[in-house]
Design a protein around this motif. Structure first.
Motif, PDB file in Angstrom:
ATOM      1  N   LEU A 166      13.015  35.481  39.592  1.00  0.00           N
ATOM      2  CA  LEU A 166      14.142  34.841  40.379  1.00  0.00           C
ATOM      3  C   LEU A 166      13.198  33.698  40.443  1.00  0.00           C
ATOM      4  O   LEU A 166      11.954  34.551  41.691  1.00  0.00           O
ATOM      5  CB  LEU A 166      14.878  35.503  41.511  1.00  0.00           C
ATOM      6  N   ASP A 167      13.656  32.688  40.450  1.00  0.00           N
ATOM      7  CA  ASP A 167      12.714  31.638  41.168  1.00  0.00           C
ATOM      8  C   ASP A 167      11.557  31.474  41.074  1.00  0.00           C
ATOM      9  O   ASP A 167      10.020  31.451  41.925  1.00  0.00           O
ATOM     10  CB  ASP A 167      12.002  31.788  43.391  1.00  0.00           C
ATOM     11  N   CYS A 168      11.027  31.704  40.236  1.00  0.00           N
ATOM     12  CA  CYS A 168       9.648  31.395  39.447  1.00  0.00           C
ATOM     13  C   CYS A 168       9.338  31.898  38.007  1.00  0.00           C
ATOM     14  O   CYS A 168      10.576  31.957  38.190  1.00  0.00           O
ATOM     15  CB  CYS A 168       8.056  32.964  40.068  1.00  0.00           C
TER      16      CYS A 168
ATOM     17  N   GLY B 147      12.617  32.121  51.524  1.00  0.00           N
ATOM     18  CA  GLY B 147      13.726  31.795  52.099  1.00  0.00           C
ATOM     19  C   GLY B 147      14.035  32.226  50.342  1.00  0.00           C
ATOM     20  O   GLY B 147      15.337  32.796  50.396  1.00  0.00           O
ATOM     21  N   ASP B 148      14.181  31.504  49.834  1.00  0.00           N
ATOM     22  CA  ASP B 148      15.378  30.722  48.412  1.00  0.00           C
ATOM     23  C   ASP B 148      14.954  32.401  47.945  1.00  0.00           C
ATOM     24  O   ASP B 148      15.653  32.674  47.027  1.00  0.00           O
ATOM     25  CB  ASP B 148      14.079  29.914  47.399  1.00  0.00           C
ATOM     26  N   CYS B 149      13.577  32.871  46.912  1.00  0.00           N
ATOM     27  CA  CYS B 149      13.186  34.194  46.821  1.00  0.00           C
ATOM     28  C   CYS B 149      13.757  35.185  46.929  1.00  0.00           C
ATOM     29  O   CYS B 149      14.886  35.891  46.483  1.00  0.00           O
ATOM     30  CB  CYS B 149      11.723  34.043  46.524  1.00  0.00           C
TER      31      CYS B 149
ATOM     32  N   SER C  85      17.221  24.901  45.036  1.00  0.00           N
ATOM     33  CA  SER C  85      16.647  25.702  45.394  1.00  0.00           C
ATOM     34  C   SER C  85      17.299  26.993  44.163  1.00  0.00           C
ATOM     35  O   SER C  85      18.369  26.806  43.548  1.00  0.00           O
ATOM     36  CB  SER C  85      17.035  26.230  46.267  1.00  0.00           C
ATOM     37  N   THR C  86      16.708  28.307  43.648  1.00  0.00           N
ATOM     38  CA  THR C  86      17.085  28.727  42.996  1.00  0.00           C
ATOM     39  C   THR C  86      19.192  29.857  43.474  1.00  0.00           C
ATOM     40  O   THR C  86      19.310  30.189  42.790  1.00  0.00           O
ATOM     41  CB  THR C  86      16.422  29.875  42.763  1.00  0.00           C
ATOM     42  N   CYS C  87      18.660  29.098  45.192  1.00  0.00           N
ATOM     43  CA  CYS C  87      19.499  30.174  45.343  1.00  0.00           C
ATOM     44  C   CYS C  87      21.018  29.363  44.734  1.00  0.00           C
ATOM     45  O   CYS C  87      22.044  29.932  44.732  1.00  0.00           O
ATOM     46  CB  CYS C  87      19.562  30.075  46.663  1.00  0.00           C
TER      47      CYS C  87
ATOM     48  N   ASP D 106      16.088  29.905  38.146  1.00  0.00           N
ATOM     49  CA  ASP D 106      15.120  29.667  38.470  1.00  0.00           C
ATOM     50  C   ASP D 106      14.630  27.862  38.777  1.00  0.00           C
ATOM     51  O   ASP D 106      15.633  27.483  37.542  1.00  0.00           O
ATOM     52  CB  ASP D 106      13.143  29.619  37.607  1.00  0.00           C
ATOM     53  N   HIS D 107      14.301  26.689  39.242  1.00  0.00           N
ATOM     54  CA  HIS D 107      14.034  25.816  39.292  1.00  0.00           C
ATOM     55  C   HIS D 107      13.168  25.016  39.411  1.00  0.00           C
ATOM     56  O   HIS D 107      12.874  23.680  40.121  1.00  0.00           O
ATOM     57  CB  HIS D 107      14.873  25.383  40.814  1.00  0.00           C
ATOM     58  N   HIS D 108      11.553  25.388  39.163  1.00  0.00           N
ATOM     59  CA  HIS D 108      10.433  24.853  39.288  1.00  0.00           C
ATOM     60  C   HIS D 108      10.151  24.203  37.420  1.00  0.00           C
ATOM     61  O   HIS D 108      10.046  24.731  36.826  1.00  0.00           O
ATOM     62  CB  HIS D 108      10.153  26.188  38.566  1.00  0.00           C
TER      63      HIS D 108
ATOM     64  N   HIS E 289      16.169  26.281  53.416  1.00  0.00           N
ATOM     65  CA  HIS E 289      14.510  26.572  53.474  1.00  0.00           C
ATOM     66  C   HIS E 289      13.868  25.622  51.907  1.00  0.00           C
ATOM     67  O   HIS E 289      12.864  25.047  52.115  1.00  0.00           O
ATOM     68  CB  HIS E 289      14.308  27.837  52.903  1.00  0.00           C
ATOM     69  N   ASP E 290      14.774  26.212  50.394  1.00  0.00           N
ATOM     70  CA  ASP E 290      14.097  25.087  50.109  1.00  0.00           C
ATOM     71  C   ASP E 290      14.389  23.531  50.207  1.00  0.00           C
ATOM     72  O   ASP E 290      13.420  22.513  49.534  1.00  0.00           O
ATOM     73  CB  ASP E 290      14.277  25.605  48.235  1.00  0.00           C
ATOM     74  N   THR E 291      15.407  23.170  51.265  1.00  0.00           N
ATOM     75  CA  THR E 291      15.940  21.762  50.983  1.00  0.00           C
ATOM     76  C   THR E 291      15.567  21.089  52.465  1.00  0.00           C
ATOM     77  O   THR E 291      15.504  20.293  53.351  1.00  0.00           O
ATOM     78  CB  THR E 291      16.987  21.261  51.475  1.00  0.00           C
TER      79      THR E 291
HETATM   80 MN    MN Z   1      12.923  27.892  45.361  1.00  0.00          MN
END
Ligand code: MN
Ligand code: AMP
Ligand code: MN
Length: 330
Positions: free
Chosen positions: A83-85, A25-27, A127-129, A107-109, A155-157
Motif C-alpha cells: 500500500l502507498d508505494c 498518515g496515508d500509509c 491519497s491511497t486511502c 497506490d497513487h504514486h 494527510h496527503d491532501t
Molecule cells: Mn500517499
C-alpha cells in the motif's frame, strides 16, 4: 483496473499488508483501514500488518497495536497487499512479497509502474486511502475504518488544501465524517500539532534555510549531529518541507536530512512550475508532481547543485511555454 478485494481474498487463510518505509498518515491509515476491513470480512483468516513503527500520533487508529515492526520470518502469505508505494519501497517487508501466492498493489504514486500481480495505481487520486475507499463495499464500513481512511486523506491532501483534492475527495470525506468520529481533534493532533522539540527543529531549519535560483527555490538541511542533539527521528521532521514551501515567492522547497556519511534523504514540494516527481525519479526516487522524495549521495552542496540543475531546467521550460502562450494571445 477494477479490483474486488473481497473476491481476491475469499479463499485466503493468511493475508499480509505492508506499506512504505517511514510510514506517513496515508500509509498508516491505508494499512490499518484495510486490516480492519479484512479482519471484519474474514474473521477466520489471519491478517497481519508489517510496517516500520509509525509515530505515536496514530495510536488511536484501531489496529495500531497489531503492527509488526520487526519483520519476523513468516510462512508464505496467500495474499499480500502493498500500500502507498511500489514493492521496492517496503524496506524489510519486501521479502513477504517475493514469497506470497498473490500480490496486490494499491497506490497513487505517478512513479509507480505497478509492482505486483494485481495493480491499482491511480495517480489522479490524492491519497491511497481514497483509492482504497473506492475499493471497499460501503455497507461493510464502520466508524473505526472511516477514521483510518479519513486520516490518510487529510494527510496527503494537507487537510483538503492541495490541488490533489477533488470534488469526489470531499464527497467521500463528507460521507466519512458522517460516521461521527471526532475529526477536529484528529486533524489537530495528527496533522498540525508538534512536540516542543519538533517545533524547535522546525524553527532552526527555517532560520538556516538558503534561497537560490533568484529566490524561486529554498533549501534547508539537518545533519546527523543535530538530529542526535535533539534526539530526533525522521518522523519528527514531517511538515518542515511544507513550511518552507509556504514562503512567499517559493516555487520549489527542498528539505534534506542526513542518513549516513555523504547521504541525504531529500523531500521536495513545489507549485505548478516544477514537477518534483520528475526530479526525484531522475535520482532514483519518486512521488507526485508537487510532493516527491529521493535519497542522494554527496555533501550538502553536491546534493543542492545536482537538484538545482534539474529544477532550473523545469523553471525555464515553464517560462518559455508561458511566454509562447502569452504571445499567441495577440
Ligand atoms: Mn500517499
Ligand atoms: P516525503 O517528502 O518523504 O514526504 O515524500 C513526498 C512524496 O514522495 C510521498 O508521497 C512519498 O511517498 C514520495 N516519496 C518520497 N521518497 C520517495 C522515494 N524514494 N521513492 C518513491 N517515492 C518517494
Ligand atoms: Mn505515503
Amino acid at each position: 483496473m477494477s479490483l474486488n478485494i473481497l473476491e481476491e481474498c475469499r479463499d485466503a487463510g493468511r493475508i499480509g499488508i505492508s506499506g512504505h518505509v517511514r510510514p506517513d498518515g496515508d500509509c498508516v491509515g491505508a494499512c490499518l483501514g484495510l486490516w480492519q476491513y479484512l479482519s471484519k470480512c474474514f474473521p477466520q483468516a489471519e491478517v497481519k500488518i508489517f510496517l516500520e513503527q509509525p509515530a505515536d500520533i496514530y495510536k488511536e487508529i484501531k489496529g495500531f497495536d497489531e503492527i509488526l515492526s520487526d519483520f519476523p520470518d513468516e510462512a508464505p502469505f496467500d495474499v499480500f497487499f502493498v500500500l502507498d508505494c511500489a514493492a521496492d519501497r517496503l524496506g524489510d517487508g519486501e521479502k513477504y512479497v517475493q514469497k506470497a501466492g498473490k500480490t496486490i498493489n494499491i497506490d497513487h504514486h505517478v512513479s509507480n509502474q505497478g509492482s505486483c500481480g494485481i495493480n491499482v495505481v491511480r495517480p489522479d487520486v490524492g491519497s491511497t486511502c481514497e483509492v482504497l475507499y473506492d475499493l471497499m463495499e460501503p455497507e461493510r464500513l464502520d466508524r473505526e475504518m472511516a477514521m483510518a481512511i479519513y486520516i490518510g486523506m487529510i494527510h496527503d491532501t494537507g487537510v483538503f488544501q492541495y490541488s490533489n483534492t477533488t470534488p469526489a475527495t470531499l464527497e467521500k470525506a463528507a460521507r466519512l465524517i458522517g460516521y461521527g468520529f471526532d475529526f477536529p481533534r484528529l486533524i489537530q493532533e495528527t496533522f498540525y500539532q508538534k512536540t516542543y522539540v519538533q517545533a524547535q527543529i522546525m524553527g532552526r531549519t527555517l532560520m538556516e534555510s538558503i534561497r537560490f535560483l533568484e529566490g524561486a527555490c529554498i533549501v534547508s538541511a539537518i545533519d546527523k549531529k543535530t538530529m542526535e542533539f535533539y534526539h530526533a527521528e525522521p518522523k519528527d521532521l514531517d511538515g518542515i518541507v511544507n513550511q518552507l514551501r509556504n514562503i512567499e515567492g517559493i516555487e520549489c522547497a527542498i528539505f534534506m536530512y542526513q542518513t549516513g556519511v555523504l547521504e541525504y534523504k531529500v523531500s521536495m514540494r513545489s507549485g505548478e512550475k516544477v514537477n518534483v516527481a520528475e526530479v526525484a525519479s531522475y535520482f532514483g526516487g519518486g512521488g507526485h508532481a508537487r510532493a516527491a522524495g529521493c535519497t542522494l549521495s554527496g555533501t550538502f552542496h553536491d546534493c543542492v547543485n545536482n537538484l538545482s540543475l534539474h529544477i532550473e531546467k523545469q523553471l525555464k521550460k515553464w517560462k518559455s511555454e508561458h511566454d509562447k502562450r502569452d504571445n499567441s494571445d495577440f
